[in-house]
Motif scaffolding. Structure first.
Motif, mmCIF file in Angstrom:
data_model
loop_
_atom_site.group_PDB
_atom_site.id
_atom_site.type_symbol
_atom_site.label_atom_id
_atom_site.label_comp_id
_atom_site.label_asym_id
_atom_site.label_seq_id
_atom_site.Cartn_x
_atom_site.Cartn_y
_atom_site.Cartn_z
ATOM 1 N N GLU A 128 0.802 -1.231 0.000
ATOM 2 C CA GLU A 128 0.000 0.000 0.000
ATOM 3 C C GLU A 128 0.833 1.278 0.000
ATOM 4 O OE1 GLU A 128 -3.118 0.935 3.024
ATOM 5 O OE2 GLU A 128 -3.472 -1.222 2.727
ATOM 6 N N ASP A 129 2.010 1.213 0.648
ATOM 7 C CA ASP A 129 2.815 2.433 0.779
ATOM 8 C C ASP A 129 3.929 2.528 -0.252
ATOM 9 O OD1 ASP A 129 1.307 3.090 3.009
ATOM 10 O OD2 ASP A 129 2.562 1.807 4.287
ATOM 11 N N LEU A 130 3.993 1.552 -1.156
ATOM 12 C CA LEU A 130 5.084 1.557 -2.140
ATOM 13 C C LEU A 130 4.979 2.759 -3.083
ATOM 14 C CD1 LEU A 130 7.515 0.143 -3.551
ATOM 15 C CD2 LEU A 130 5.838 -1.084 -4.949
ATOM 16 N N LYS A 131 6.099 3.464 -3.203
ATOM 17 C CA LYS A 131 6.152 4.611 -4.129
ATOM 18 C C LYS A 131 7.405 4.485 -4.985
ATOM 19 C CE LYS A 131 4.071 8.066 -1.052
ATOM 20 N NZ LYS A 131 3.978 7.350 0.208
ATOM 21 N N PRO A 132 7.376 4.976 -6.234
ATOM 22 C CA PRO A 132 8.603 5.020 -7.024
ATOM 23 C C PRO A 132 9.580 6.001 -6.346
ATOM 24 C CG PRO A 132 6.645 5.471 -8.361
ATOM 25 C CD PRO A 132 6.210 5.518 -6.948
ATOM 26 N N PRO A 133 10.879 5.951 -6.582
ATOM 27 C CA PRO A 133 11.538 5.083 -7.547
ATOM 28 C C PRO A 133 11.876 3.702 -6.989
ATOM 29 C CG PRO A 133 13.147 6.565 -6.567
ATOM 30 C CD PRO A 133 11.812 6.895 -5.948
ATOM 31 N N VAL A 147 13.437 -2.963 -15.286
ATOM 32 C CA VAL A 147 12.930 -1.614 -15.518
ATOM 33 C C VAL A 147 13.242 -0.728 -14.319
ATOM 34 C CG1 VAL A 147 10.792 -0.296 -15.832
ATOM 35 C CG2 VAL A 147 11.002 -2.558 -16.836
ATOM 36 N N TYR A 148 13.620 0.504 -14.617
ATOM 37 C CA TYR A 148 13.742 1.492 -13.545
ATOM 38 C C TYR A 148 12.455 2.299 -13.558
ATOM 39 C CZ TYR A 148 15.384 5.615 -10.998
ATOM 40 O OH TYR A 148 15.508 6.646 -10.092
ATOM 41 N N MET A 149 11.692 2.238 -12.474
ATOM 42 C CA MET A 149 10.443 2.997 -12.419
ATOM 43 C C MET A 149 10.722 4.296 -11.681
ATOM 44 S SD MET A 149 6.675 1.834 -11.383
ATOM 45 C CE MET A 149 5.309 2.809 -11.937
ATOM 46 N N LYS A 150 10.863 5.354 -12.456
ATOM 47 C CA LYS A 150 11.232 6.665 -11.907
ATOM 48 C C LYS A 150 10.074 7.267 -11.140
ATOM 49 C CE LYS A 150 13.682 8.001 -15.671
ATOM 50 N NZ LYS A 150 13.758 8.721 -16.899
ATOM 51 N N ASP A 151 8.890 7.186 -11.754
ATOM 52 C CA ASP A 151 7.694 7.770 -11.174
ATOM 53 C C ASP A 151 6.516 6.935 -11.675
ATOM 54 O OD1 ASP A 151 6.009 9.439 -9.854
ATOM 55 O OD2 ASP A 151 6.728 11.285 -10.803
ATOM 56 N N TYR A 152 5.319 7.232 -11.205
ATOM 57 C CA TYR A 152 4.159 6.474 -11.687
ATOM 58 C C TYR A 152 4.061 6.638 -13.210
ATOM 59 C CZ TYR A 152 2.901 6.376 -6.781
ATOM 60 O OH TYR A 152 2.918 6.182 -5.435
ATOM 61 N N GLY A 153 4.025 5.529 -13.912
ATOM 62 C CA GLY A 153 3.880 5.570 -15.369
ATOM 63 C C GLY A 153 5.124 6.056 -16.106
ATOM 64 N N ASP A 154 6.254 6.202 -15.410
ATOM 65 C CA ASP A 154 7.476 6.700 -16.037
ATOM 66 C C ASP A 154 8.568 5.631 -15.921
ATOM 67 O OD1 ASP A 154 9.518 8.136 -17.061
ATOM 68 O OD2 ASP A 154 9.500 9.742 -15.556
ATOM 69 N N SER A 314 -5.125 -1.099 -11.212
ATOM 70 C CA SER A 314 -4.163 -0.264 -10.497
ATOM 71 C C SER A 314 -3.426 0.655 -11.483
ATOM 72 C CB SER A 314 -3.162 -1.150 -9.743
ATOM 73 O OG SER A 314 -2.141 -0.353 -9.196
ATOM 74 N N ALA A 315 -2.905 0.070 -12.565
ATOM 75 C CA ALA A 315 -2.188 0.878 -13.561
ATOM 76 C C ALA A 315 -3.125 1.917 -14.186
ATOM 77 C CB ALA A 315 -1.598 -0.028 -14.644
ATOM 78 N N ALA A 316 -4.382 1.529 -14.406
ATOM 79 C CA ALA A 316 -5.356 2.449 -15.015
ATOM 80 C C ALA A 316 -5.578 3.669 -14.120
ATOM 81 C CB ALA A 316 -6.683 1.728 -15.262
ATOM 82 N N TYR A 317 -5.584 3.444 -12.811
ATOM 83 C CA TYR A 317 -5.801 4.561 -11.879
ATOM 84 C C TYR A 317 -4.707 5.621 -12.036
ATOM 85 C CZ TYR A 317 -5.716 7.202 -7.540
ATOM 86 O OH TYR A 317 -5.676 8.226 -6.628
ATOM 87 N N PHE A 318 -3.437 5.171 -12.134
ATOM 88 C CA PHE A 318 -2.339 6.143 -12.226
ATOM 89 C C PHE A 318 -2.369 6.887 -13.566
ATOM 90 C CE2 PHE A 318 -0.920 3.111 -8.941
ATOM 91 C CZ PHE A 318 -0.860 4.018 -7.881
ATOM 92 N N GLU A 319 -2.925 6.273 -14.585
ATOM 93 C CA GLU A 319 -3.123 6.974 -15.864
ATOM 94 C C GLU A 319 -4.310 7.944 -15.745
ATOM 95 O OE1 GLU A 319 -1.009 6.816 -18.196
ATOM 96 O OE2 GLU A 319 0.116 5.085 -17.465
ATOM 97 N N TYR A 320 -5.351 7.487 -15.070
ATOM 98 C CA TYR A 320 -6.573 8.297 -14.907
ATOM 99 C C TYR A 320 -6.254 9.617 -14.209
ATOM 100 C CZ TYR A 320 -11.223 9.562 -13.085
ATOM 101 O OH TYR A 320 -12.378 10.221 -12.776
ATOM 102 N N ILE A 321 -5.482 9.539 -13.107
ATOM 103 C CA ILE A 321 -5.222 10.780 -12.366
ATOM 104 C C ILE A 321 -4.295 11.726 -13.147
ATOM 105 C CG2 ILE A 321 -5.772 9.967 -10.024
ATOM 106 C CD1 ILE A 321 -2.862 9.458 -9.533
ATOM 107 N N LYS A 322 -3.606 11.178 -14.155
ATOM 108 C CA LYS A 322 -2.797 12.064 -15.011
ATOM 109 C C LYS A 322 -3.617 12.580 -16.200
ATOM 110 C CE LYS A 322 0.795 9.232 -15.410
ATOM 111 N NZ LYS A 322 2.054 8.705 -15.910
#
Ligand code: KG4
Ligand code: ZN
Length: 341
Positions: A128-133, A147-154, A314-322
């Motif tokens: 629940e608390d996981l955040k990039p990077p 993959v290096y996940m810099k930020d959500y969707g990046d 989950s992935a759709a949510y991070f696209e939705y908020i962008k």
């Protein structure tokens, strides 16, 4: 964002028809998966045409079940997320067309999701608390990436397979030693009775010594050659030893590159994703290596590792908020690249 965002997600890229309702990209209200594995097992692998037909039969029931189990109606849904690639084109189209129809009918946005990004996102559900990077090792039947996940969707792809995917190699070797489909779990199991040092299978080397790419087709050929030689010499094959030695070669390749990626990016978290993330040897080896280097290793639970719609939600949510809403003429892209839209 104050209001909870509920996404109805649909996944049909290969041989699982799945629908889920996910809140704010992290909380799963339902995750219904109709697997076609029994049908494809008869053919020794996924038959694309059969997969598409089975998706058509299952999709309406699976979506309704996901809504019912979540205790919501279509009116409660804020957006419809759907996998549009990579995957089998006929299979993808079934989920995509259904999602488009629903989004249009309820007048809510359609969010197109890259299947690989979905696999990575499974970690946001589990933790629940996981955040990039962080670094993510994506290992499935069709894909192998560091993959290096810099930020959500990046995403930055640091390494990938140049031929077979890790899961594909498992499936092919399992078939060669007569374990059947899908091979990954079977090799995982039988390896526990074998000696991983019994046979030395080679690891591919690249001209560019710094590369974090993978290659598994040479390893698969080495296993086939070994089996042929043993047969010609009329010597008995110890399947557990072959499986364990093959698995050691795959896992050490995956773990070495994942650790190198963490070092290069100076991150202390590595998340694993995809069907092969269920592999017990990979889990144990990564955790052991991680402990020795102060790197935290994260794995989604089994049901979130293999194909499922919750990870797509989950992935759709991070696209939705962008604000990344897809047009209703969104098409399936069978070879969609990671990070591409
Ligand atoms: O992610 P996934 O369900 O589908 C794709 O997107 O490809 O991955 C399926 C792959 C298959 O190749 C299967 O053999 C492999 O994951 N797999 C495993 C294990 N469980 C599933 N490989 C190794 N060990 C396992 N325990
Ligand atoms: Zn997958």
């Amino acid at each position: 964002m104050d209001k909870d965002i509920k996404i109805l997600a649909i996944e049909s890229s290969c041989d699982e028809t799945s629908a889920a309702v996910v809140v704010n990209g992290r909380k799963v209200l339902s995750n219904i998966i109709a697997s076609q594995i029994d049908i494809h097992t008869k053919f020794g692998g996924v038959v694309p045409e059969v997969a598409s037909r089975k998706h058509v039969e299952a999709i309406a029931v699976v979506v309704q079940e996901a809504l019912d189990k979540a205790g919501v109606t279509l009116q409660d849904i804020d957006a419809v997320g759907v996998t549009y690639g990579p995957g089998l084109v006929g299979a993808l189209l079934v989920g995509l067309q259904y999602a488009k129809g629903l989004a249009y009918a309820i007048g809510k946005p359609l969010i197109g999701v890259n299947h690989i990004e979905g696999h990575i996102s499974a970690n946001f559900i589990q933790y629940e608390d996981l955040k990039p990077p962080f670094v993510c090792l994506v290992v499935s039947g069709g894909h192998t990436f560091v993959v290096y996940m810099k930020d959500y969707g990046d995403f930055e792809v640091m390494g990938q397979t140049r031929d077979d995917a890790a899961g594909e190699a498992y499936d092919k070797v399992a078939r060669a030693i007569g374990l059947g489909y899908p091979g990954g779990p079977k090799i995982d199991k039988i390896s526990k009775e074998g000696n991983p040092d019994a046979i030395k299978f080679p690891r591919a080397r690249f001209q560019d010594g710094e590369s974090l790419d993978f290659s598994f087709s040479g390893l698969k050929s080495a296993v086939l050659n070994y089996l042929n030689q043993m047969e010609m010499k009329k010597q008995e094959i110890n399947r557990a030893d072959v499986a364990a030695s093959f698995q050691k070669a795959v896992v050490s390749f995956l773990v070495d590159n994942a650790m190198k990626a963490c070092k290069l990016k100076d991150v202390d978290k590595i998340a694993v994703a995809g069907g092969v993330a269920a592999n017990t040897c990979l889990r144990d080896t990564l955790i052991k290596e991680g402990n020795s280097k102060n790197i935290k290793v994260l794995f989604p639970e089994f049901i979130l590792c293999t194909d499922n719609a919750a990870m797509i939600g989950s992935a759709a949510y991070f696209e939705y908020i962008k604000g990344n809403v897809a047009p209703l003429n969104l098409n399936a892209v069978p070879n969609l690249k990671l990070g591409e839209r």
